[in-house]
Design a protein around this motif. Structure first.
Motif, PDB file in Angstrom:
ATOM      1  N   GLN A 188       0.801  -1.226   0.000  1.00 35.57           N
ATOM      2  CA  GLN A 188       0.000   0.000   0.000  1.00 35.57           C
ATOM      3  C   GLN A 188       0.834   1.277   0.000  1.00 35.57           C
ATOM      4  N   ARG A 198      -1.050   4.159  -5.211  1.00 33.48           N
ATOM      5  CA  ARG A 198      -2.357   4.262  -5.858  1.00 33.48           C
ATOM      6  C   ARG A 198      -3.382   3.333  -5.196  1.00 33.48           C
ATOM      7  N   THR A 199      -2.953   2.121  -4.803  1.00 35.60           N
ATOM      8  CA  THR A 199      -3.883   1.159  -4.200  1.00 35.60           C
ATOM      9  C   THR A 199      -4.531   1.730  -2.953  1.00 35.60           C
ATOM     10  N   GLN A 203      -8.500   3.138  -2.235  1.00 36.33           N
ATOM     11  CA  GLN A 203      -9.313   2.609  -1.133  1.00 36.33           C
ATOM     12  C   GLN A 203      -9.840   3.749  -0.269  1.00 36.33           C
TER      13      GLN A 203
END
Length: 627
Positions: A188, A198-199, A203
């Protein structure tokens, strides 16, 4: 005395009840003997209860010992010095020693780090000072022949004696847990800057959208931050310095992030800040302005080097309806690209719905330009003559691209060059212009031998300047067209050299080897190339049209072209005045010593067929003059 052990519990109970109901039974008339008998029965009952309790306690002890031994965590009993009095199998396995050999040894034997030994001593003292209170810390257990293990130490001093002299300690191996947590963090977070990736951003952004849907008063915004000219910095100073710059910028952006916000690095030099629970869009704008203002001071890198940088920032908020986090991120990205097209060093743009239509139009323009380059039937080359101010005779040509668009008609470069620059199409477009200009000029030279010294100027883009294969491409084009290198002049914009080191070092020498000249276009808009003129050794300084726009009146700016002409004389350089539109401008420049000019006064850019007529006329005059 009677033996009642042979009676079962039910029979013994019935006998006791019978004796209590009949205190003067016939078989035992004496009251004393009766009472003794009653007590004997009661004692037998109590003994049986005690034996049952004892059996239960023994079973409980055995269960505890089994659990103690089977427990997956280490159980230790420590004295007040930290020496081991007892250990279960898991504790022995964790310390890689048999339980018997652990007795009498100190936990310090497994703590090679003096800081860890001190922390454990403080942990033990805290437990002994507060019996019944649980304390914990993390330590690194080390072994001679195995990797170290991360251990969570949980301790509590026993309360049955005061002052406390014993501690019950649990050792939990958290090596794998920490490894998983580290992997989760890596998944992450960006490995270079430590910011969210970006992940994690997507979220958090999805959660913010869900919260905004539930609570009308909840507002958030995205700042899409892009570092200007990062590729040029990488090319000039190296990737290591580029990485240090990204790290320094990330640290700077973190200073604008509250605990509820999130700073993320998407890729390359693109960063995003998610501002949650803000009062409104104006708060996001203020933070963006603070970022721009802060970056007016240099960023200090880990190497000690200081760099001045600027950023372009696009802002998008949850004020409108959004179906997904990706949609909102795209809006911020779109606004950032609009800001990047701003002429200022640092700019801020807020997304508005009209940008969607503009972006789609640009995408359409990109696709159409790709097709035009592939088809090779829509791009045209126009030429604008460079003439002698004294008599108007053509001395040189400047090649200018045009696009015969199937729906929008003839388009000038201003209508598509920006798209070509952004998408990288400027390189194949530039190659097309170079090849076609050389090919066309060679055709003119073949048809008009009297004009064999005629040259053509072609503009180079920043991308072309940075292309290490440019000289090789030029050599190929000159060979295919048969044009001498001396008949080609390449123009670079005044602001390019200080951004592109290739323009300062390698390119001029490569061009000299090919016999190709170099000129500075739009000179006078910033004088940013003055210190680089000796290494560039340009053929011409092409004076920007804005410099001569006010010639002939009393405007103080009339002195600027005079200063440029004076500089050129000192450096023995030729000056071309661009944008000459009136006889007054021509006469002023001619009197000031400027020999060459181009502009609407002499000729607009012309297609090859129209230019050929002018060249034919001039060629005829030259031929007659020679005769």
């Amino acid at each position: 005395m009677s033996d009642y052990s042979q009676l079962d519990d039910q029979q013994l109970g019935e006998l006791l009840q019978s004796l209590l109901r009949h205190p003067t039974a016939e078989q035992d008339p004496s009251s004393l003997q009766h009472e003794l008998r009653v007590h004997q029965v009661e004692l037998e009952v109590q003994n049986r209860d005690l034996r049952e309790i004892q059996q239960q306690l023994e079973a409980s002890r055995q269960r505890y010992l089994t659990l103690y031994e089977l427990a997956p965590v280490g159980y230790l009993q420590l004295d007040d010095r930290g020496w081991i009095r007892q250990s279960n199998s898991a504790g022995a396995a964790l310390l890689q020693q048999s339980a018997e050999k652990l007795v009498g040894r100190s936990i310090d034997d497994w703590l090679s780090d003096s800081a860890d030994r001190q922390r454990f001593r403080q942990h033990l003292d805290a437990c002994l000072a507060e019996p019944g209170q649980t304390h914990q810390l993390e330590l690194l257990i080390r072994h001679h022949d195995a990797p170290p293990r991360a251990v969570l130490v949980i301790s509590q001093a026993v309360e049955y004696r005061y002052p406390a002299r014993e501690c019950l300690t649990v050792l939990v191996d958290i090596t794998d847990r920490n490894r998983i947590a580290a992997l989760q963090h890596d998944v992450q977070h960006d490995p270079l800057t430590g910011l969210a990736n970006r992940t994690l951003l997507m979220q958090r952004l999805e959660l913010a959208l869900q919260r905004a849907a539930r609570h009308e008063t909840f507002h958030f915004a995205l700042l899409f931050v892009d570092l200007n000219r990062f590729k040029a910095i990488n090319d000039r100073l190296g990737h290591e310095t580029g990485d240090q710059l990204l790290i320094a910028l990330a640290a700077q952006l973190q200073t604008f992030v509250r605990q509820v916000d999130l700073a993320a690095r998407l890729a390359g030099d693109e960063f995003v800040i998610l501002l949650e629970d803000i009062s409104g869009l104006q708060q996001a704008v203020q933070i963006a302005e603070r970022i721009v203002e802060t970056l007016k001071k240099p960023l200090r890198l880990a190497s000690g080097q200081e760099l001045f940088v600027s950023v372009s920032i696009g802002i998008a908020s949850n004020s409108g309806h959004h179906d997904s986090a990706a949609e909102l991120l795209h809006e911020a990205d779109t606004a950032m690209y609009r800001a990047k097209r701003d002429t200022r060093q640092a700019a801020i743009e807020i997304f508005h719905p009209e940008m969607h239509a503009e972006e789609m139009a640009r995408l359409d323009r990109e696709q159409e330009l790709r097709q035009a380059l592939e088809r090779d039937d829509q791009l045209l080359l126009y030429f604008q003559p460079v003439v002698a101010l004294a008599d108007g005779r053509i001395q040189e040509l400047e090649a200018l691209v045009r696009w015969q668009h199937p729906r929008h008609g003839l388009l000038c470069p201003e209508d598509f060059i920006d798209v070509a620059e952004e998408t990288g199409l400027i390189e194949p477009l530039g190659q097309w212009v170079l090849h076609r200009a050389c090919e066309q000029l060679q055709g003119f030279r073949t048809r008009f031998p009297a004009l064999r010294n005629l040259c053509v100027s072609v503009n180079l883009s920043s991308r072309q300047c940075r292309n290490s294969n440019l000289a090789q491409h030029l050599a190929t084009i000159l060979k295919r067209t048969g044009l001498p290198g001396a008949c080609l002049n390449l123009e670079i914009n005044e602001h390019q050299p200080i951004r592109d080191t290739t323009c300062l070092t390698e390119l001029p020498e490569q061009l000299r080897q090919l016999g190709v000249d170099l000129s500075i276009d739009d000179f006078g808009t910033g004088f940013s190339t003055l210190s680089h003129l000796p290494c560039l050794a340009p053929k011409y300084l092409k004076m920007d049209p804005s410099v001569i726009a006010h010639l002939g009146d009393q405007n103080p700016r009339s002195r600027i072209p005079l200063a440029i002409l004076g500089l050129a004389r000192q450096l023995e350089l030729e000056v071309v005045a661009k944008g000459v539109e009136t006889p007054a401008q021509r006469d002023f420049l001619h009197r000031a010593g400027c020999r060459l000019g181009q502009g609407g006064l002499f000729s607009p850019p012309l297609p090859a067929a129209a230019l050929e007529k002018l060249l034919a006329h001039q060629s005829g005059e030259v031929t007659r003059h020679c005769r």
